[in-house]
Design a protein around this motif. Structure first.
Motif, PDB file in Angstrom:
ATOM      1  N   GLY A 100     -66.463  39.459  11.807  1.00  0.00           N
ATOM      2  CA  GLY A 100     -66.210  40.893  11.735  1.00  0.00           C
ATOM      3  C   GLY A 100     -64.921  41.232  12.467  1.00  0.00           C
ATOM      4  N   SER A 101     -64.348  42.378  12.160  1.00  0.00           N
ATOM      5  CA  SER A 101     -63.096  42.767  12.817  1.00  0.00           C
ATOM      6  C   SER A 101     -63.309  43.081  14.301  1.00  0.00           C
ATOM      7  CB  SER A 101     -62.464  43.967  12.102  1.00  0.00           C
ATOM      8  OG  SER A 101     -63.354  45.063  12.056  1.00  0.00           O
ATOM      9  N   LYS A 102     -64.512  43.522  14.670  1.00  0.00           N
ATOM     10  CA  LYS A 102     -64.795  43.842  16.076  1.00  0.00           C
ATOM     11  C   LYS A 102     -64.668  42.605  16.953  1.00  0.00           C
ATOM     12  CE  LYS A 102     -68.304  46.220  18.873  1.00  0.00           C
ATOM     13  NZ  LYS A 102     -69.599  46.938  18.826  1.00  0.00           N
ATOM     14  N   GLU A 103     -65.299  41.506  16.522  1.00  0.00           N
ATOM     15  CA  GLU A 103     -65.173  40.251  17.274  1.00  0.00           C
ATOM     16  C   GLU A 103     -63.726  39.784  17.309  1.00  0.00           C
ATOM     17  OE1 GLU A 103     -64.153  36.224  17.314  1.00  0.00           O
ATOM     18  OE2 GLU A 103     -64.854  36.903  15.362  1.00  0.00           O
ATOM     19  N   GLY A 104     -63.016  39.940  16.193  1.00  0.00           N
ATOM     20  CA  GLY A 104     -61.622  39.531  16.157  1.00  0.00           C
ATOM     21  C   GLY A 104     -60.786  40.269  17.184  1.00  0.00           C
ATOM     22  N   PHE A 105     -60.976  41.571  17.276  1.00  0.00           N
ATOM     23  CA  PHE A 105     -60.228  42.360  18.267  1.00  0.00           C
ATOM     24  C   PHE A 105     -60.565  41.921  19.679  1.00  0.00           C
ATOM     25  CE2 PHE A 105     -58.036  45.653  15.909  1.00  0.00           C
ATOM     26  CZ  PHE A 105     -57.138  46.134  16.856  1.00  0.00           C
ATOM     27  N   ALA A 106     -61.859  41.761  19.971  1.00  0.00           N
ATOM     28  CA  ALA A 106     -62.270  41.408  21.330  1.00  0.00           C
ATOM     29  C   ALA A 106     -61.713  40.049  21.735  1.00  0.00           C
ATOM     30  CB  ALA A 106     -63.796  41.409  21.428  1.00  0.00           C
ATOM     31  N   ASN A 107     -61.743  39.082  20.834  1.00  0.00           N
ATOM     32  CA  ASN A 107     -61.245  37.760  21.182  1.00  0.00           C
ATOM     33  C   ASN A 107     -59.723  37.685  21.177  1.00  0.00           C
ATOM     34  OD1 ASN A 107     -63.602  36.385  21.841  1.00  0.00           O
ATOM     35  ND2 ASN A 107     -64.088  35.971  19.701  1.00  0.00           N
ATOM     36  N   MET A 108     -59.062  38.531  20.390  1.00  0.00           N
ATOM     37  CA  MET A 108     -57.603  38.610  20.504  1.00  0.00           C
ATOM     38  C   MET A 108     -57.216  39.136  21.882  1.00  0.00           C
ATOM     39  SD  MET A 108     -54.624  38.071  19.213  1.00  0.00           S
ATOM     40  CE  MET A 108     -54.629  37.992  17.413  1.00  0.00           C
TER      41      MET A 108
END
Length: 405
Positions: A100-108
């Protein structure tokens, strides 16, 4: 007991207050029409589900998958960007699949943030845009802006008065929660400024395919040179009605994608392989599933705007997303968005998301999610009409927040 350091940095989850009130009302038999959480009610298209079922029968797919995404999935995302935006991406170096994009943002945020780094973030905005960086030790400088002629001057002021110089700028158009849409000319100006000042751009394009007025929202990567500074996040949650499947992507600048890929390799083994294969089939489809989803939200938007206006609550028609950003009726604006949202649950059996949950500059608004069918949306409007009609009766159980005094 004292809370841990990172937990202390997080504010109270304001949506939980409305959720508790909603649950209590339902426990007492109330029929709550839930327009709060942006949780799509539409089923995932049958062709995608069928592909999952076919693949899951193969026991070889039950093993650990690939954190960065199976090759076919990354190629499918590259093909989507080529078709939709005319942007050429290297599936090996410029694309990583995310949960999901949420996980992507958090890990970025985990990948690129050093303690004290300043990140420029729109306000109001989707909470992970700010709190992903806060949890990673960064500092958020909020910008109350829209994608208009005032944006670059506001950006210049924020950069000039930030110490140290900002690391990154977050963009989210079409916006959750405001539903504002950016133009390609807007992106050109922002990319030029970011390149001149060595600022990373993180663009959230989760609602690229949920638009209503004929003009598809652009990608920032369409701007020549954007790949030098930008990464874009997309999601299959709304586009294909796959929220629980947790499938998204980060694409763009090779250095940033490499950093995200490395962090993810320590944290997860990627989505379940059958999910990745089904997502590949969805991206390689003919687009009819996407058109159907878009049409449903379009009809719901029109019903909501018309029915709520007849009820006495005028709400601007959003040009995109599955949300409406609704100004609180004047008679209740002094209460603030949280107390008004609680009042709607208590008096109208309607749940919405308080704007304060998206940032301090959202407190004069609530977010309405188009996640109920047209009949239920009309019923919500009737309930609200009765509530507004009795607004002359002073509510005796509502106290304005201290911040509003």
């Amino acid at each position: 007991m004292e809370e841990f350091h990172k937990v202390r940095r997080l504010p109270p989850y304001v949506f939980e207050q409305v959720n508790r009130l909603k649950a209590a009302a339902r426990a007492n038999g109330a029929d709550i029409i839930d327009l709060g959480m942006g949780n799509p009610d539409l089923p995932t298209p049958k062709s995608i589900v069928d592909k999952l079922c076919d693949v899951v029968r193969d026991p070889r797919t039950h093993r650990y998958s690939s954190s960065r995404g199976i090759p076919g999935l990354r190629r499918a995302q590259a093909a989507y960007y080529a078709r939709r935006f005319g942007v050429k991406l290297d599936p090996e170096r410029q694309i990583v699949a995310t949960l999901g994009s949420k996980e992507g943002f958090a890990n970025m945020a985990q990948a690129i943030t050093a303690p004290g780094d300043v990140v420029l973030c729109p306000n109001p905005t989707y909470p992970i845009h700010a709190f992903g960086f806060i949890m990673s030790g960064g500092v958020i400088r909020s910008m109350k802006v829209e994608p208009d002629n005032d944006f670059i001057p506001a950006l210049e002021r924020a950069v000039r008065h930030s110490i140290p110089k900002p690391l990154a700028l977050i963009l989210n158009y079409p916006s959750n929660p405001t539903a504002h849409v950016a133009s390609l000319d807007f992106y050109k100006d922002v990319v030029a400024y970011a390149k001149k000042n060595d600022i990373i751009i993180l663009s959230d394009l989760a609602y690229a395919e949920i638009y209503f007025d004929g003009t598809p929202p652009p990608s920032i990567l369409q701007v020549p040179g954007a790949l030098d500074v930008a990464v874009e996040f997309t999601s299959m949650s709304k586009t294909f009605s796959m929220p629980g499947w947790r499938m998204g992507f980060a694409v763009g600048n090779e250095r940033l994608i490499a950093a995200l890929t490395r962090v993810k390799s320590y944290l997860d083994y990627g989505a379940f392989t059958p999910i990745q294969v089904a997502a590949t089939a969805a991206l390689n489809g003919d687009g009819s599933d996407v058109e159907e989803v878009r049409g449903v939200y379009h009809r719901r938007r029109d019903v909501m705007v018309d029915a709520f206006a007849r009820a006495g609550w005028a709400i601007p028609a959003p040009a995109a997303t599955m949300f409406a950003w609704a100004p609180i009726p004047e008679a209740f604006r002094h209460l603030g968005s949280l107390e008004f949202s609680k009042l709607l649950v208590e008096k109208a059996d309607v749940a919405v998301a308080p704007g304060i949950g998206f940032g301090e500059h959202g407190d004069d608004f609530v977010r309405i999610a188009l996640v109920e069918n047209e009949h239920r949306i009309r019923q919500a409007a009737r309930n609200i009409k009765r509530f507004l009609g009795s607004a002359g009766e002073a509510p005796d159980n509502v106290v304005a927040l201290n911040a509003r005094r």
